[in-house]
Scaffold this motif. Structure first.
Motif, short mmCIF file in Angstrom:
data_model
loop_
_atom_site.label_atom_id
_atom_site.label_comp_id
_atom_site.label_asym_id
_atom_site.label_seq_id
_atom_site.Cartn_x
_atom_site.Cartn_y
_atom_site.Cartn_z
N PHE A 62 11.93 39.39 -48.82
CA PHE A 62 12.74 39.61 -47.63
C PHE A 62 14.22 39.42 -47.94
CE2 PHE A 62 11.79 35.10 -47.58
CZ PHE A 62 13.01 34.53 -47.24
N ARG A 63 14.53 38.55 -48.89
CA ARG A 63 15.93 38.35 -49.23
C ARG A 63 16.47 39.55 -50.02
NH1 ARG A 63 18.98 33.41 -52.24
NH2 ARG A 63 21.04 34.23 -51.86
N ARG A 64 15.64 40.10 -50.91
CA ARG A 64 16.08 41.28 -51.66
C ARG A 64 16.35 42.44 -50.71
NH1 ARG A 64 11.57 41.96 -55.75
NH2 ARG A 64 10.80 39.95 -55.14
N LEU A 65 15.51 42.58 -49.68
CA LEU A 65 15.71 43.65 -48.70
C LEU A 65 17.02 43.42 -47.94
CD1 LEU A 65 14.68 46.14 -47.20
CD2 LEU A 65 13.50 44.58 -45.65
N ALA A 66 17.28 42.20 -47.57
CA ALA A 66 18.52 41.89 -46.84
C ALA A 66 19.74 42.18 -47.70
CB ALA A 66 18.52 40.43 -46.40
N VAL A 67 19.67 41.84 -48.98
CA VAL A 67 20.80 42.10 -49.88
C VAL A 67 21.02 43.60 -50.02
CG1 VAL A 67 21.57 41.92 -52.28
CG2 VAL A 67 20.56 39.95 -51.14
N LEU B 293 20.26 45.92 -47.84
CA LEU B 293 20.81 46.43 -46.59
C LEU B 293 22.29 46.11 -46.45
CD1 LEU B 293 17.93 45.67 -44.06
CD2 LEU B 293 18.68 47.90 -44.89
N VAL B 294 22.68 44.90 -46.82
CA VAL B 294 24.09 44.53 -46.75
C VAL B 294 24.91 45.37 -47.73
CG1 VAL B 294 25.75 42.67 -47.22
CG2 VAL B 294 23.67 42.19 -45.93
#
Length: 65
Positions: free
Chosen positions: A11-16, A18-19
């Protein structure tokens, strides 16, 4: 002897990602439409994405406790 860093959670990789994608779109929009605020926002988001991708400083505490 140092303990190797664990890979980031999915989930953190996805957030990064997206940012980073939002930052690139904002940078491109700020250049195409000469609008300084959009360009500055894209630069800030790119800095945030770089901070999220980069490794933690040695000796830094984990704030997620």
């Amino acid at each position: 002897m140092r303990i190797p860093a664990a890979p980031a959670a999915p989930f953190r990789r996805l957030a990064v990602r997206l940012v980073l994608a939002t930052a690139l779109v904002a940078l491109a929009a700020g250049v195409v439409l000469p609008h300084g605020l959009v360009l500055a926002g894209g630069l800030v988001l790119a800095g945030v994405a770089g901070h999220l991708v980069g490794p933690a400083r040695p000796g830094a505490r984990d704030r997620r406790r």
